[in-house]
Design a protein around this motif. Structure first.
Motif, PDB file in Angstrom:
ATOM      1  N   ASP A   1       0.802  -1.218   0.000  1.00 55.67           N
ATOM      2  CA  ASP A   1       0.000   0.000   0.000  1.00 55.67           C
ATOM      3  C   ASP A   1       0.838   1.273   0.000  1.00 55.67           C
ATOM      4  OD1 ASP A   1      -2.364  -1.506   0.133  1.00 55.67           O
ATOM      5  OD2 ASP A   1      -2.167  -1.715   2.316  1.00 55.67           O
TER       6      ASP A   1
ATOM      7  N   ARG B   1       4.503   0.993 -11.331  1.00 60.66           N
ATOM      8  CA  ARG B   1       3.091   0.643 -11.451  1.00 60.66           C
ATOM      9  C   ARG B   1       2.171   1.659 -10.767  1.00 60.66           C
ATOM     10  NH1 ARG B   1       0.071  -3.918 -12.844  1.00 60.66           N
ATOM     11  NH2 ARG B   1      -2.003  -3.826 -11.928  1.00 60.66           N
ATOM     12  N   GLN B   2       2.531   2.096  -9.578  1.00 61.66           N
ATOM     13  CA  GLN B   2       1.680   3.010  -8.817  1.00 61.66           C
ATOM     14  C   GLN B   2       2.513   4.153  -8.247  1.00 61.66           C
ATOM     15  OE1 GLN B   2      -1.471   3.052  -8.612  1.00 61.66           O
ATOM     16  NE2 GLN B   2      -2.241   0.966  -8.894  1.00 61.66           N
TER      17      GLN B   2
ATOM     18  N   ARG C   1       1.496   5.656  -4.986  1.00 60.81           N
ATOM     19  CA  ARG C   1       1.660   4.928  -3.712  1.00 60.81           C
ATOM     20  C   ARG C   1       3.137   4.830  -3.353  1.00 60.81           C
ATOM     21  NH1 ARG C   1      -3.423   0.836  -4.454  1.00 60.81           N
ATOM     22  NH2 ARG C   1      -4.862   2.561  -4.210  1.00 60.81           N
TER      23      ARG C   1
ATOM     24  N   ALA D   1       7.893  -2.096  -9.912  1.00 59.65           N
ATOM     25  CA  ALA D   1       7.330  -2.643 -11.155  1.00 59.65           C
ATOM     26  C   ALA D   1       5.955  -3.281 -10.957  1.00 59.65           C
ATOM     27  CB  ALA D   1       8.284  -3.663 -11.751  1.00 59.65           C
ATOM     28  N   THR D   2       5.703  -3.865  -9.782  1.00 57.67           N
ATOM     29  CA  THR D   2       4.477  -4.670  -9.635  1.00 57.67           C
ATOM     30  C   THR D   2       3.581  -4.243  -8.471  1.00 57.67           C
ATOM     31  OG1 THR D   2       5.416  -6.274  -8.082  1.00 57.67           O
ATOM     32  CG2 THR D   2       5.819  -6.684 -10.427  1.00 57.67           C
ATOM     33  N   GLN D   3       4.072  -3.344  -7.620  1.00 55.70           N
ATOM     34  CA  GLN D   3       3.359  -2.924  -6.402  1.00 55.70           C
ATOM     35  C   GLN D   3       3.087  -4.109  -5.467  1.00 55.70           C
ATOM     36  OE1 GLN D   3       3.311   0.281  -6.078  1.00 55.70           O
ATOM     37  NE2 GLN D   3       2.459   0.225  -4.020  1.00 55.70           N
ATOM     38  N   THR D   4       3.902  -5.143  -5.579  1.00 56.16           N
ATOM     39  CA  THR D   4       3.759  -6.323  -4.717  1.00 56.16           C
ATOM     40  C   THR D   4       5.139  -6.847  -4.313  1.00 56.16           C
ATOM     41  OG1 THR D   4       3.929  -7.946  -6.502  1.00 56.16           O
ATOM     42  CG2 THR D   4       1.722  -7.093  -6.037  1.00 56.16           C
TER      43      THR D   4
ATOM     44  N   ILE E   1      10.645 -10.509 -11.265  1.00 49.58           N
ATOM     45  CA  ILE E   1       9.591  -9.581 -11.721  1.00 49.58           C
ATOM     46  C   ILE E   1       8.812 -10.219 -12.873  1.00 49.58           C
ATOM     47  CG2 ILE E   1       9.139  -7.316 -12.747  1.00 49.58           C
ATOM     48  CD1 ILE E   1      11.534  -6.245 -11.196  1.00 49.58           C
TER      49      ILE E   1
ATOM     50  N   LEU F   1       4.853 -10.941 -12.988  1.00 51.31           N
ATOM     51  CA  LEU F   1       4.010 -10.314 -14.011  1.00 51.31           C
ATOM     52  C   LEU F   1       3.162 -11.340 -14.772  1.00 51.31           C
ATOM     53  CD1 LEU F   1       6.287  -7.413 -15.283  1.00 51.31           C
ATOM     54  CD2 LEU F   1       4.244  -7.264 -13.855  1.00 51.31           C
TER      55      LEU F   1
ATOM     56  N   ILE G   1      -3.247  -8.896 -10.090  1.00 52.47           N
ATOM     57  CA  ILE G   1      -2.913  -7.627  -9.411  1.00 52.47           C
ATOM     58  C   ILE G   1      -3.926  -6.563  -9.832  1.00 52.47           C
ATOM     59  CG2 ILE G   1      -1.148  -5.843  -9.052  1.00 52.47           C
ATOM     60  CD1 ILE G   1       0.985  -7.947  -9.732  1.00 52.47           C
TER      61      ILE G   1
ATOM     62  N   HIS H   1      -9.493  -2.918  -3.825  1.00 56.60           N
ATOM     63  CA  HIS H   1      -8.697  -2.681  -2.613  1.00 56.60           C
ATOM     64  C   HIS H   1      -8.735  -1.201  -2.233  1.00 56.60           C
ATOM     65  CE1 HIS H   1      -5.645  -3.534   0.312  1.00 56.60           C
ATOM     66  NE2 HIS H   1      -4.831  -2.629  -0.198  1.00 56.60           N
TER      67      HIS H   1
ATOM     68  N   VAL I   1      -7.333   1.945  -0.211  1.00 55.14           N
ATOM     69  CA  VAL I   1      -6.217   2.516   0.548  1.00 55.14           C
ATOM     70  C   VAL I   1      -6.581   3.969   0.825  1.00 55.14           C
ATOM     71  CG1 VAL I   1      -3.759   3.031   0.585  1.00 55.14           C
ATOM     72  CG2 VAL I   1      -4.578   1.041  -0.679  1.00 55.14           C
TER      73      VAL I   1
END
Ligand code: SF4
Lengths: 466, 196
Positions: free
Chosen positions: A29, A53-54, A57, A154-157, B176, B180, B186, B193, B195
């Motif tokens: 997050d 990606r975000q 955030r 890159a993936t926010q994870t 990565i 992906l 995602i 989700h 936030v």
């Protein structure tokens, strides 16, 4: 009836994107970024033609390299390159940056909470091990390496194994002159630097409930020093009151909604943990580390340990080695150790409340002539707020230096290096060999203890000061 | 990342516990902005004196450990700062495998993400290996496919590593890219989700 859950399980379940066996892709997050552990991550993105990606955030600041005497004068060419690189990367990838001189600039773990970015229930990562600090708000916050920084960009994870849960229950009340810093040092002093390995700690109990958010941050900050990757505290009214009104906190209706959700995150009564440690907070005395890891800590009324009394051959060697590096004789009373430097700052103890506590010991006295003492606020906002209260004048009149915000002497990556062989009472979190400078000797203490040592020139028990 | 299947190399014993990342790569060397070139600064404060001359009394500088690629050390290796510069430095210096009774969490993670293999053996096994490597020029083989560590004198043991790290290492995958492949999940997750 559903099974009672810990806050750790609740956050984990809320943020899972995909599971494979015991591992999961966990949604992040909030991603905090600083100049030291990010350049190679951005370089990796560019090489693979990937985007962030975000970006909204993700939040960046500069702290480790900041020159705290004069922020406009970066003497070290390579530090400058690292900071310029962050600026360029943030521009290229569209990330907000509180750079040098920005009103929000400061140590990454100080500004997150201060801006209201840090909130209960969030998963928070940063390429920095003290990310655990944010756990004070009931967030699941942990440090990651640079490859993972790139992965989150890159993936926010991130991929995570489901953490084991450890309940550290602090019963009783802290005595006068004893702080959150002493509590966490005492815990690590007793259980060592590996007890939390593989766990996420939840700190519970009366002593935690009575702590301010600043105190809780100090505790969670040092979770990593006990080997845990993260430590947190279930949110309560103290948490809510701290967040309300901050810049990035939800407002109005949204805040009311968030508040309900946040409070519901607290661990359920009867929730089970994989392990529990019960620790009596009322017996804790002010602490001073004597060695070269945070577990090598004793109470102010103790003596420097004697290797001959060690339980194992290994412990004996460790103590010997540490004493040699620290230039200490076994069985010396801690109070007789003289110091040349005092550093009040770092993400452990550089918030307004810490500086207030440190200043409260001054009472018109002066820094000892043999001591060079420096106060480094954790962020620009802390600095401004402290100056509004006149704390800067109190410190300056007593003979302390008053600096610009940054990591400073917590680690010798900037100009604020402790010279070889010299001894520093420091409110930071690590006393590793060379941490504050080559061959520098670090003793970890609370802000009050640091001020008291600055004035006396040696360690003193703050509880004995009138 | 280079796949890691099996490696045979000269063992270097570092008989210390709690070797932290500040020791592995002191912070004054963290200022580079690329991943390369950190090997020269590995264990800098132990390897070099105040005038930057190699210290003859630090074992890594002994001629007999030249060309080493397997480091064996005490418990809680890699504690402290999360700096990935630590595995980069070890790898750039030439290490391919680190063996210890336990590793700090983030460090171990950082190793596998860079193709450096952390192997956990028992205290007794580690002490034995350290002794062997201190007294002799000692070679070990580490086999990640079969999860075995052995020498040519009869020492043999097995180890475990989580399956995910093992397949990442064996295949040399870019994590990565793996993640992906789940990008649709995602995206779906982000739709619901909240936030604040
Ligand atoms: S203050 Fe110290 S521990 Fe905190 S982020 Fe900066 S360098 Fe790290």
């Amino acid at each position: 009836m559903t099974k009672p859950k810990t806050i750790i399980e609740k956050i984990w379940e809320k943020n899972i994107v995909h599971e494979e066996g015991n591992r999961a892709i966990l949604y992040i997050d909030l991603h905090l970024v600083h100049e030291v552990t990010s350049p190679q991550a951005f370089e990796g993105l560019r090489m693979n033609h990937r985007k962030v990606r975000q970006p909204n955030r993700t939040f960046a600041t500069m702290d480790h390299n900041v020159p705290t005497k004069d922020i406009t004068n970066i003497k070290d060419e390579i530090s400058k390159i690292q900071m310029d690189t962050l600026r360029k990367n943030c521009e290229e990838f569209g990330i907000s940056l509180a750079g040098m001189g920005h009103k929000h600039q400061g140590i990454v773990h100080v500004i997150g909470p201060e801006l209201g970015l840090t909130q209960p229930g969030k998963t928070i990562v940063c390429g920095d091990s003290h990310t655990s600090t944010h756990g004070a708000f009931g967030a699941l916050a942990f440090g990651i390496g640079t490859s993972e920084v790139e992965h989150v960009l890159a993936t926010q994870t991130v991929w995570q194994a489901k953490p084991k849960t450890l309940n550290v229950q602090f019963d009783g009340k802290l005595g006068d002159g004893v702080t959150a810093k002493d509590l966490i040092l005492a815990l690590i002093g007793k259980y060592g630097i590996g007890f939390g390995s593989g766990y996420v700690i939840e700190y519970t109990g009366e002593a935690i409930r009575n702590l301010s958010m600043e105190g809780r941050m100090t505790i969670c900050n040092m979770s990593i020093e006990g080997g845990a990757r993260a430590g947190l505290v279930s949110p309560d009214q103290t948490t809510i009151d701290f967040i309300e009104g901050r810049e990035f906190a939800p407002k109005g209706e949204a805040f009311e909604q968030a508040k309900q959700e946040w409070l519901a995150l607290a661990s359920d009564e009867d929730a089970e943990y994989d392990k529990t440690i019960i620790f009596n907070a009322s017996e804790v005395e002010p602490q001073v580390s004597w060695g070269t890891n945070p577990g090598q800590t004793v109470s102010i009324s103790d003596l420097v340990p004697n290797p001959d009394h060690a339980k194992t051959e290994n412990d004996k060697n460790e103590i010997k080695h540490a004493l040699e590096y620290m230039g200490l004789e076994a069985d010396t009373p801690i109070k007789d150790i003289t110091i040349e430097h005092v550093f009040i700052g770092s993400c452990t103890n550089s918030r307004l409340a810490d500086l207030e506590q440190a200043a409260s010991i001054i009472k018109g006295q002066k820094v000892h002539p043999n001591v060079k003492a420096v106060v480094v606020p954790g962020s620009r906002s802390v600095k401004v707020a402290a100056e509004k209260q006149g704390l800067d004048k109190l410190f300056l009149e007593a003979g302390f230096e008053w600096r610009e915000p940054g990591c400073s002497s917590c680690l010798g990556m900037n100009d604020d290096i402790i010279p070889p062989g010299e001894r520093c009472a420091s409110t930071s979190n690590r006393n590793f060999e060379g941490r504050q400078g080559n061959d520098a000797r670090t003793h970890l203490v609370s802000p009050q203890m640091a001020t008291a040592a600055a004035i006396a020139g040696h360690f003193v028990d703050v509880r004995t000061l009138a | 990342m280079e796949p890691f299947k099996q490696h045979t190399g000269l063992v270097y014993p570092l008989n210390r516990t709690n070797v932290d990342t500040d020791q592995i790569i002191p912070k004054q060397f963290l200022k580079r902005i690329s991943r390369q070139g950190f090997g020269q600064y590995l264990f800098y404060n132990w390897r070099f004196d105040k005038k930057d001359r190699p210290r003859e009394d630090f074992s890594l500088n002994f001629p007999k450990y030249k060309g080493t690629s397997i480091l064996v050390s005490g418990e809680n290796f890699g504690s402290g700062s999360s700096r990935e510069h630590a595995p980069w430095a070890l790898q750039d210096y030439g290490f391919k495998v680190i063996i210890a009774p336990s590793f700090a969490d983030i460090f171990s993670n950082n190793c596998t993400k860079n193709g450096l293999l952390p192997v956990v053996l028992t205290d007794a096994e580690v002490s034995q290996l350290i002794k062997n490597a201190e007294s002799d020029s000692y070679h070990l083989t580490v086999d990640l496919e079969n999860l075995k560590v052995y020498d040519d004198k009869g020492f043999e043991t097995s180890f475990t590593i989580d399956e995910y790290s093992r397949s990442m290492l064996l295949n040399g995958w870019d994590e990565i890219a793996v993640t992906l492949t789940h990008e649709d999940k995602i995206t779906e997750f982000e739709k619901h989700h909240v936030v604040y």
